[in-house]
Write a protein that holds these residues in place. Structure first.
Motif, PDB file in Angstrom:
ATOM      1  N   GLN A 325      60.283  47.448  36.691  1.00 30.38           N
ATOM      2  CA  GLN A 325      59.482  47.438  37.915  1.00 30.38           C
ATOM      3  C   GLN A 325      58.066  46.942  37.633  1.00 30.38           C
ATOM      4  OE1 GLN A 325      58.907  51.262  39.708  1.00 30.38           O
ATOM      5  NE2 GLN A 325      57.908  50.423  41.517  1.00 30.38           N
ATOM      6  N   LEU A 326      57.468  47.473  36.574  1.00 32.34           N
ATOM      7  CA  LEU A 326      56.074  47.104  36.320  1.00 32.34           C
ATOM      8  C   LEU A 326      55.960  45.660  35.859  1.00 32.34           C
ATOM      9  CD1 LEU A 326      53.240  48.020  36.442  1.00 32.34           C
ATOM     10  CD2 LEU A 326      53.418  48.925  34.147  1.00 32.34           C
ATOM     11  N   SER A 327      56.904  45.202  35.003  1.00 28.32           N
ATOM     12  CA  SER A 327      56.759  43.824  34.532  1.00 28.32           C
ATOM     13  C   SER A 327      57.054  42.842  35.662  1.00 28.32           C
ATOM     14  CB  SER A 327      57.660  43.563  33.322  1.00 28.32           C
ATOM     15  OG  SER A 327      58.978  43.934  33.610  1.00 28.32           O
ATOM     16  N   ALA A 328      58.028  43.193  36.530  1.00 27.73           N
ATOM     17  CA  ALA A 328      58.305  42.309  37.670  1.00 27.73           C
ATOM     18  C   ALA A 328      57.117  42.311  38.627  1.00 27.73           C
ATOM     19  CB  ALA A 328      59.577  42.749  38.388  1.00 27.73           C
ATOM     20  N   ALA A 329      56.521  43.489  38.837  1.00 22.89           N
ATOM     21  CA  ALA A 329      55.364  43.563  39.724  1.00 22.89           C
ATOM     22  C   ALA A 329      54.213  42.745  39.167  1.00 22.89           C
ATOM     23  CB  ALA A 329      54.934  45.023  39.901  1.00 22.89           C
ATOM     24  N   ASP A 330      54.056  42.779  37.844  1.00 22.77           N
ATOM     25  CA  ASP A 330      52.975  42.012  37.243  1.00 22.77           C
ATOM     26  C   ASP A 330      53.216  40.521  37.399  1.00 22.77           C
ATOM     27  OD1 ASP A 330      50.579  41.764  35.746  1.00 22.77           O
ATOM     28  OD2 ASP A 330      51.799  41.146  34.039  1.00 22.77           O
ATOM     29  N   LEU A 331      54.485  40.145  37.242  1.00 21.71           N
ATOM     30  CA  LEU A 331      54.834  38.737  37.435  1.00 21.71           C
ATOM     31  C   LEU A 331      54.500  38.311  38.858  1.00 21.71           C
ATOM     32  CD1 LEU A 331      56.211  36.373  35.973  1.00 21.71           C
ATOM     33  CD2 LEU A 331      58.363  37.128  36.964  1.00 21.71           C
ATOM     34  N   ALA A 332      54.895  39.154  39.822  1.00 19.65           N
ATOM     35  CA  ALA A 332      54.613  38.834  41.227  1.00 19.65           C
ATOM     36  C   ALA A 332      53.108  38.786  41.462  1.00 19.65           C
ATOM     37  CB  ALA A 332      55.254  39.882  42.135  1.00 19.65           C
ATOM     38  N   ALA A 333      52.383  39.716  40.849  1.00 17.23           N
ATOM     39  CA  ALA A 333      50.932  39.751  41.044  1.00 17.23           C
ATOM     40  C   ALA A 333      50.299  38.446  40.583  1.00 17.23           C
ATOM     41  CB  ALA A 333      50.332  40.927  40.275  1.00 17.23           C
ATOM     42  N   ARG A 334      50.858  37.866  39.512  1.00 21.11           N
ATOM     43  CA  ARG A 334      50.265  36.622  39.006  1.00 21.11           C
ATOM     44  C   ARG A 334      50.669  35.421  39.833  1.00 21.11           C
ATOM     45  NH1 ARG A 334      51.047  34.302  33.910  1.00 21.11           N
ATOM     46  NH2 ARG A 334      53.143  35.151  33.858  1.00 21.11           N
ATOM     47  N   LEU A 335      51.931  35.417  40.284  1.00 17.85           N
ATOM     48  CA  LEU A 335      52.470  34.162  40.806  1.00 17.85           C
ATOM     49  C   LEU A 335      52.401  34.027  42.321  1.00 17.85           C
ATOM     50  CD1 LEU A 335      55.590  33.663  38.550  1.00 17.85           C
ATOM     51  CD2 LEU A 335      53.267  32.799  38.290  1.00 17.85           C
ATOM     52  N   VAL A 336      52.635  35.104  43.058  1.00 16.33           N
ATOM     53  CA  VAL A 336      52.888  34.935  44.488  1.00 16.33           C
ATOM     54  C   VAL A 336      51.685  34.359  45.221  1.00 16.33           C
ATOM     55  CG1 VAL A 336      53.464  36.123  46.620  1.00 16.33           C
ATOM     56  CG2 VAL A 336      54.657  36.699  44.533  1.00 16.33           C
ATOM     57  N   PHE A 337      50.503  34.854  44.900  1.00 16.71           N
ATOM     58  CA  PHE A 337      49.327  34.335  45.584  1.00 16.71           C
ATOM     59  C   PHE A 337      48.494  33.451  44.661  1.00 16.71           C
ATOM     60  CE2 PHE A 337      50.473  37.952  48.139  1.00 16.71           C
ATOM     61  CZ  PHE A 337      50.310  37.460  49.424  1.00 16.71           C
ATOM     62  N   SER A 338      49.156  32.861  43.677  1.00 16.44           N
ATOM     63  CA  SER A 338      48.455  32.049  42.699  1.00 16.44           C
ATOM     64  C   SER A 338      47.602  31.006  43.417  1.00 16.44           C
ATOM     65  CB  SER A 338      49.493  31.386  41.797  1.00 16.44           C
ATOM     66  OG  SER A 338      48.865  30.519  40.908  1.00 16.44           O
ATOM     67  N   PRO A 339      46.399  30.741  42.998  1.00 15.21           N
ATOM     68  CA  PRO A 339      45.769  31.194  41.755  1.00 15.21           C
ATOM     69  C   PRO A 339      45.074  32.559  41.846  1.00 15.21           C
ATOM     70  CG  PRO A 339      44.323  29.671  42.845  1.00 15.21           C
ATOM     71  CD  PRO A 339      45.539  29.795  43.700  1.00 15.21           C
ATOM     72  N   VAL A 340      45.017  33.148  43.043  1.00 16.32           N
ATOM     73  CA  VAL A 340      44.414  34.480  43.119  1.00 16.32           C
ATOM     74  C   VAL A 340      45.388  35.475  42.516  1.00 16.32           C
ATOM     75  CG1 VAL A 340      43.524  36.265  44.645  1.00 16.32           C
ATOM     76  CG2 VAL A 340      43.224  33.873  45.225  1.00 16.32           C
ATOM     77  N   GLU A 341      44.851  36.409  41.762  1.00 17.11           N
ATOM     78  CA  GLU A 341      45.737  37.417  41.213  1.00 17.11           C
ATOM     79  C   GLU A 341      45.606  38.702  42.018  1.00 17.11           C
ATOM     80  OE1 GLU A 341      45.993  37.628  37.015  1.00 17.11           O
ATOM     81  OE2 GLU A 341      46.657  39.696  37.153  1.00 17.11           O
ATOM     82  N   VAL A 342      46.757  39.179  42.513  1.00 21.15           N
ATOM     83  CA  VAL A 342      46.755  40.375  43.335  1.00 21.15           C
ATOM     84  C   VAL A 342      46.981  41.575  42.433  1.00 21.15           C
ATOM     85  CG1 VAL A 342      47.872  41.494  45.258  1.00 21.15           C
ATOM     86  CG2 VAL A 342      47.713  39.043  45.185  1.00 21.15           C
ATOM     87  N   SER A 343      46.411  42.692  42.819  1.00 23.39           N
ATOM     88  CA  SER A 343      46.573  43.869  41.979  1.00 23.39           C
ATOM     89  C   SER A 343      48.052  44.213  41.858  1.00 23.39           C
ATOM     90  CB  SER A 343      45.826  45.049  42.571  1.00 23.39           C
ATOM     91  OG  SER A 343      46.370  45.370  43.822  1.00 23.39           O
ATOM     92  N   VAL A 344      48.432  44.585  40.655  1.00 24.24           N
ATOM     93  CA  VAL A 344      49.827  44.916  40.384  1.00 24.24           C
ATOM     94  C   VAL A 344      50.227  46.148  41.197  1.00 24.24           C
ATOM     95  CG1 VAL A 344      49.421  46.415  38.408  1.00 24.24           C
ATOM     96  CG2 VAL A 344      51.478  45.073  38.510  1.00 24.24           C
ATOM     97  N   GLY A 345      49.242  46.993  41.499  1.00 21.34           N
ATOM     98  CA  GLY A 345      49.526  48.210  42.265  1.00 21.34           C
ATOM     99  C   GLY A 345      50.126  47.918  43.624  1.00 21.34           C
ATOM    100  N   PHE A 346      49.732  46.797  44.216  1.00 21.18           N
ATOM    101  CA  PHE A 346      50.308  46.462  45.512  1.00 21.18           C
ATOM    102  C   PHE A 346      51.803  46.242  45.397  1.00 21.18           C
ATOM    103  CE2 PHE A 346      51.657  43.047  48.397  1.00 21.18           C
ATOM    104  CZ  PHE A 346      51.490  43.710  49.590  1.00 21.18           C
ATOM    105  N   TRP A 347      52.199  45.535  44.369  1.00 25.33           N
ATOM    106  CA  TRP A 347      53.628  45.223  44.236  1.00 25.33           C
ATOM    107  C   TRP A 347      54.435  46.442  43.811  1.00 25.33           C
ATOM    108  CZ3 TRP A 347      55.043  41.073  46.608  1.00 25.33           C
ATOM    109  CH2 TRP A 347      54.107  40.050  46.788  1.00 25.33           C
ATOM    110  N   THR A 348      53.854  47.290  42.981  1.00 17.88           N
ATOM    111  CA  THR A 348      54.606  48.501  42.648  1.00 17.88           C
ATOM    112  C   THR A 348      54.721  49.396  43.873  1.00 17.88           C
ATOM    113  OG1 THR A 348      52.594  49.586  41.878  1.00 17.88           O
ATOM    114  CG2 THR A 348      53.967  48.555  40.218  1.00 17.88           C
ATOM    115  N   ALA A 349      53.670  49.436  44.689  1.00 18.22           N
ATOM    116  CA  ALA A 349      53.751  50.244  45.904  1.00 18.22           C
ATOM    117  C   ALA A 349      54.788  49.676  46.851  1.00 18.22           C
ATOM    118  CB  ALA A 349      52.392  50.307  46.588  1.00 18.22           C
ATOM    119  N   LEU A 350      54.800  48.341  46.939  1.00 11.14           N
ATOM    120  CA  LEU A 350      55.750  47.702  47.846  1.00 11.14           C
ATOM    121  C   LEU A 350      57.181  47.983  47.420  1.00 11.14           C
ATOM    122  CD1 LEU A 350      55.211  45.834  50.265  1.00 11.14           C
ATOM    123  CD2 LEU A 350      55.826  43.926  48.805  1.00 11.14           C
TER     124      LEU A 350
END
Lengths: 369, 354
Positions: A325-350
């Protein structure tokens, strides 16, 4: 008290055993032990495979994107400077930290839930994360000259403060403290710590405020190998220690009386387990901030996947689920809104929040009232 | 029949509420205390001003222009906003406690506050507004409406997620805590991805404080309180029937679900009004009604106005205290959070099942 007929089933009682909830209705009924073992093997393999996939994606994608051929070149010692930097010093440590941190959180959540007999126990709802994060924020603002390895110890102190209050309330309430009460105590603690964080962000300057808010939502950006090295001892000791807790956790699930009669010192065990969970959480918080909904959700996912509450099997799978969960969330945090990096907490919460609301839907029905 | 609340979090029947006459005494004492706090609030700060000077300044005969500015333009609106915002929060808490029959329900615990903050931050970031400065945006009445939508939406979400055939009070608060956590995460996500200086300042604004609140903020909050507050107060006798339990209330001809939802909505609306002006100040909505119930008993016709008064006193006291007893400007929200959390734990422990 536990109905007598239930003790001879699985080696475990229902989750939330001390609530007197009926756990049997919630899970796949009466799975045989060999079936559970088979599922344990399959799911471990599947989760391990998924984790490897996420790891590969973490290494490959981002700026710059790499192909497999590029990666092979980099691993062979070639590639451009930028590619080597990205792979070795940015992406690899992030993935390692996400795996270890996720596993630590999954284990912390699983052990706290079983040890408090409360499916909603998790460092984020018990105020342990926010206690640790407040200390981390204080470190940011006051910036005392302390060595890096001491930071996890300080955050642990903040987390333990909450744990002690929670245990104190539990002790005063007597045994059947409902989920609601523990979560409310945690909410009160979180609010108090939130007030302190507000104070800290007023005391600090604009830059501190940015750092604090990044810390409160959690993130793995820019940590690198030094950060990993700082918490590695904690994970190296804490994760194996948590993995072998299966037996005492099973006994605690079955109820205090049964656990005592089997020779477990209940109070001491609870203190130790909660302390270990706090330590794992504090280690994660000290580098990556308060990441929520991993520790709460991963154990429930693991229990559903396995169809059992047997902590000996749930623990490793919860660790794997948390890591994934955390590594996938981190991946999403880096890629989905690239180049802005979204906090990983958002994706883990989602990903974790809905799991939790689902658990809540089934669970609260069982709370007396 | 269901008990009034779940174990561990009962609405406690207090041993000896005051009689009608003593309630009146309590009311007068409360009003006197509030007046004293307002006066004190006007007097203290950087540059203390004596009571006489302050009164003269209010009468338009200030000793100096500086005195006039400090008293009339800075401290008086701040004190009045503290009174009204605290009152709104106290009343909102009492209403949501009445609606859910849960002594621990308050705007911060039911996700309402988090919803207000989220939608307001989004609005400040993306709303169709030509005003640039966030302070000005926060002053437009539209923001209060947006905040209400956010608060009521979050409250409704919590309510819907937690309701079964009959709303379960414990589940409501549990769901509220979790949804609140989720909404906070989304807020920080919004700030992270689309964060501009405006949204960041809006977020700062919500950290809860009475600093720099002036007459323009007063103009936002008083109409809101004047319209919505009475709406909450007239619901009292209705809410009283709800306290008898769902079955009895239904038997007496109350549409339980609808009136509960109505009370909840009014509560969310009041919360939004207060939050947009003073930021998310926690626990007033929890403590105010508790203290009031302890003094005047369970009759909501007395509890609701009493909670308004009590909330007003609490917020004013927290503001005055944070200015009088600390050298640096401690945010009022920090004071209420720390004291409130301690009080909250005290409540939980006092009401432990025997």
């Amino acid at each position: 008290m536990l109905p007598v007929g239930r003790t001879d089933r699985q080696p475990t009682g229902p989750m939330g055993g001390t609530d007197g909830t009926d756990g049997g209705a919630r899970l796949r009924p009466l799975s045989t032990r060999s079936g559970v073992r088979r599922r344990l093997c399959w799911w471990s393999a599947a989760l391990g495979l998924a984790l490897a996939g996420v790891g590969l994606a973490t290494i490959l994608f981002g700026i710059p994107d790499l192909t497999i051929a590029d990666l092979r070149e980099v691993l062979g010692g070639g590639g451009t400077e930028l590619e080597r930097l990205g792979v070795y010093h940015l992406r690899a440590p992030r993935f390692v930290l996400a795996c270890l941190g996720g596993a630590a959180l999954g284990l912390a959540g699983a052990s706290m839930q079983d040890c408090l007999g409360n499916p909603l126990a998790g460092p984020e709802l018990l105020g342990i994360s926010s206690g640790a994060a407040t200390v981390a924020a204080a470190v940011i603002v006051f910036n005392p000259s302390i060595p890096g390895f001491a930071v996890p110890w300080l955050t642990l102190a903040g987390g333990l403060l909450s744990a002690v209050v929670v245990l104190g309330v539990m002790a005063r309430m007597g045994k059947p403290s409902s989920s609601a009460v523990l979560v409310l105590v945690g909410a009160a603690l979180s609010a108090a710590f939130g007030g302190l964080v507000t104070l800290l962000s007023v005391l600090g300057d604009q830059q501190d405020f940015g750092a604090i808010s990044r810390f409160l939502s959690g993130g793995l950006a820019g940590i690198g190998w030094p950060g990993v090295r700082r918490v590695l001892p904690w994970f190296a000791l804490g994760i194996p220690a948590a993995l072998v807790l299966g037996r005492p956790l099973n006994l605690l699930q079955a109820g205090d009386d049964i656990a005592e009669s089997k020779g477990l010192h209940v109070v001491r065990a609870r203190l130790l387990i909660l302390g270990l969970g706090s330590a794992l959480t504090a280690a994660v918080v000290s580098v990556a901030g308060a990441i929520s909904f991993v520790a709460l959700a991963a154990p429930h996912v693991a229990r559903r996947l396995l169809g059992t509450n047997d902590a000996r099997m749930v623990l490793p799978v919860a660790a794997l689920v948390g890591a994934l969960q955390l590594s996938a969330a981190d991946l999403a945090a880096r890629l989905v809104f690239s180049p802005v990096e979204v906090s990983v907490g958002f994706w883990t919460a989602l990903s974790g929040g809905p799991v939790l609301l689902f658990v809540l839907r089934r669970q609260v029905r069982g709370t007396p009232g | 029949m269901r008990s009034t609340a779940a174990p561990g979090v009962p609405v406690r029947q207090d041993r000896r509420p005051l009689g009608a006459r003593h309630s009146r005494v309590a009311l007068v004492a409360g009003l006197g205390l509030l007046a004293a706090l307002v006066a004190w609030s006007v007097m203290i700060g950087t540059g203390d001003i004596s009571l006489g000077d302050a009164v003269r300044a209010l009468g338009g005969r200030a000793a100096s222009v500086l005195d006039h500015t400090i008293v009339v333009k800075l401290r008086l609106p701040r004190a009045l906003i503290g009174v009204v915002a605290g009152g709104c929060l106290g009343l909102a808490g009492a209403l949501s406690q009445a609606a859910t029959r849960n002594a621990l329900a308050s705007p911060d615990l039911t996700g309402v506050s988090a919803g207000v903050v989220l939608l307001t931050v989004v609005w400040v970031g993306f709303g169709p507004t030509s005003v640039y400065h966030p302070d000005d945006i926060l002053l437009s009445p539209a923001v209060v409406l947006v905040g209400t939508v956010g608060g009521a939406g979050a409250g409704w979400l919590v309510y819907a997620l937690s309701s079964q055939r009959r709303g379960d009070p414990v589940r409501l608060v549990l769901t509220g805590v979790i949804v609140g956590l989720l909404l906070q995460t989304i807020t920080s996500f919004v700030l992270r991805v689309w964060g501009s200086s405006a949204t960041l300042e809006a977020y700062f604004w919500f950290s809860g404080s009475l600093n720099a609140r002036v007459w323009s903020h007063w103009n936002v909050i008083w109409p809101w309180a004047a319209v919505i507050g009475p709406l909450g107060l007239v619901g009292a006798s209705w809410a009283n029937l709800l306290q008898l339990g769902d079955d009895v209330a239904t038997g007496l001809g109350v549409d339980v679900r609808r009136s509960r939802a109505g009370l909840f909505l009014v509560s969310a609306t009041l919360t939004a009004g207060a939050l947009v002006v003073v930021g998310s100040i926690g626990f007033i909505g929890l403590i105010g009604p508790h203290v009031t119930r302890r003094l005047v008993g369970g009759d909501l016709r007395r509890v609701l106005p009493g909670s308004f008064l009590c909330g007003a006193i609490l917020l004013s006291a927290a503001d005055v205290g944070s200015r009088a007893f600390t050298t640096r400007a401690v945010p009022t929200g920090t004071v209420t959070a720390l004291l409130g959390a301690a009080f909250f734990l005290f409540l939980l422990l006092r009401d432990r099942p025997r």
